[in-house]
Design a protein around this motif. Structure first.
Motif, mmCIF file in Angstrom:
data_model
loop_
_atom_site.group_PDB
_atom_site.id
_atom_site.type_symbol
_atom_site.label_atom_id
_atom_site.label_comp_id
_atom_site.label_asym_id
_atom_site.label_seq_id
_atom_site.Cartn_x
_atom_site.Cartn_y
_atom_site.Cartn_z
ATOM 1 N N LYS A 221 0.797 -1.145 -0.007
ATOM 2 C CA LYS A 221 0.096 -0.052 -0.021
ATOM 3 C C LYS A 221 0.914 1.306 -0.081
ATOM 4 N N ARG A 270 -13.931 -3.501 -0.276
ATOM 5 C CA ARG A 270 -12.800 -4.287 -1.280
ATOM 6 C C ARG A 270 -13.387 -5.373 -1.688
ATOM 7 N N THR A 271 -14.435 -6.063 -1.167
ATOM 8 C CA THR A 271 -14.524 -7.329 -1.660
ATOM 9 C C THR A 271 -15.743 -7.068 -2.827
ATOM 10 N N HIS A 278 -5.976 -8.270 -1.714
ATOM 11 C CA HIS A 278 -5.705 -6.743 -1.743
ATOM 12 C C HIS A 278 -4.473 -6.224 -2.041
ATOM 13 N N TYR A 279 -4.266 -5.245 -2.681
ATOM 14 C CA TYR A 279 -2.909 -4.744 -2.934
ATOM 15 C C TYR A 279 -2.062 -4.318 -1.817
#
Length: 289
Positions: A221, A270-271, A278-279
């Motif tokens: 991130k 995010r889902t 996730h990044y």
């Protein structure tokens, strides 16, 4: 004569019944057509012909992205429909990864090698790259697909606006950000005229970052924030703000000056995008060697 009248009466009743049964279909037509717009992109950007009494320098374009148009969650789809319903006199454009590649290839082929240097696992970094290009290219309002507004954009923007920005109240990077006491600018929405020199500076700085060999080990991130995201965006915008016209909007009691960061019901938005990791959890470099 009586038989003829009876036949006419029966036909009239049948016709009336058919019309009544089709009323729901007629009512749903606009909504169905609007939903269909989500999956349709012609590659062209015609001028909005519906018009508005309020003159804006900001082009009436709403821009959003998703990884794949065939896999849009119901929550995200509903959010997009809300945007369209609230802004009927605005053009709406949704791009997915394939269309982003086509756009860059057609309009900025010289930048394609830099775009392809970003590891495809880091979709948000590639999305950052594109949002700057498309806003620079046609102007308008970019919004993350989870984000929204609480009132029409015509009521949020001023006729004199050419670039609108806002400080985040939650994220501070005292080491990385040289301005605003380390606070980052909200980058999940971008409001700008086309060919704006502020956005041009953002693109230039992003390209320098991507092509700087010292950044090859960026990951996760924080790496994205520094390479293409809010940290890079904030430093770049702030460095030229005094040279060009802009307006800072401040949060109000209800929202972030009319804009809403997360406008979907899911707690973990995010889902709604992908089943891939996730990044922020990735340990691999953002840039290909």
């Amino acid at each position: 004569m009586l038989n003829v009248c009876n036949i006419i009466l029966v036909l009239s009743i049948i016709t009336l019944i058919i019309l009544i049964l089709n009323i729901p279909k007629i009512i749903r037509r606009d909504e169905r057509d609007m939903e269909g717009m989500i999956y349709t992109f012609t590659g062209k950007h015609p001028k909005n012909t519906q018009g508005s009494e309020k003159h804006l320098k900001i082009p009436r374009n709403i821009i959003q992205t998703v990884p794949d148009k065939t896999k849009v969650s119901n929550e995200i789809k509903e959010n997009m429909l809300k945007l369209k319903h609230m802004n009927p006199n605005w053009n709406y454009y949704l791009y997915d990864d394939n269309e982003i590649m086509s756009f860059i290839t057609s309009n900025y082929p010289e930048l394609l090698p830099s775009y392809l240097k970003i590891n495809h696992a880091y979709g948000p970094a590639r999305a950052d790259f594109f949002r700057y290009l498309i806003v620079f290219h046609i102007g308008g309002v970019y919004l993350d697909s989870k984000s929204g507004i609480i009132k029409p954009l015509d009521d949020i923007l001023l006729p004199s606006d050419t670039f609108v920005f806002q400080l985040s109240g939650n994220y501070v990077h005292p080491v990385d950000i040289k301005y605003f006491n380390g606070k980052e600018l909200n980058q999940w929405f971008i409001v700008s005229t086309a060919r704006n020199p502020i956005i041009k500076k953002v693109i230039d700085d992003m390209l320098k970052n991507i092509n700087d060999p010292e950044n090859i080990d960026y990951y996760g991130k924080l790496g994205v924030l520094r390479l293409t995201g809010p940290i890079m965006y904030t430093n770049s915008v702030a460095s030229v703000l005094t040279h060009f016209s802009s307006r800072r909007i401040k949060p109000d009691s209800i929202s972030l000056g009319g804009f809403v960061y997360n406008n979907i019901l899911k707690t973990d938005y995010r889902t709604s995008y992908s089943n891939k990791p996730h990044y922020s959890t990735l340990k691999i470099p953002i840039l290909y060697p």
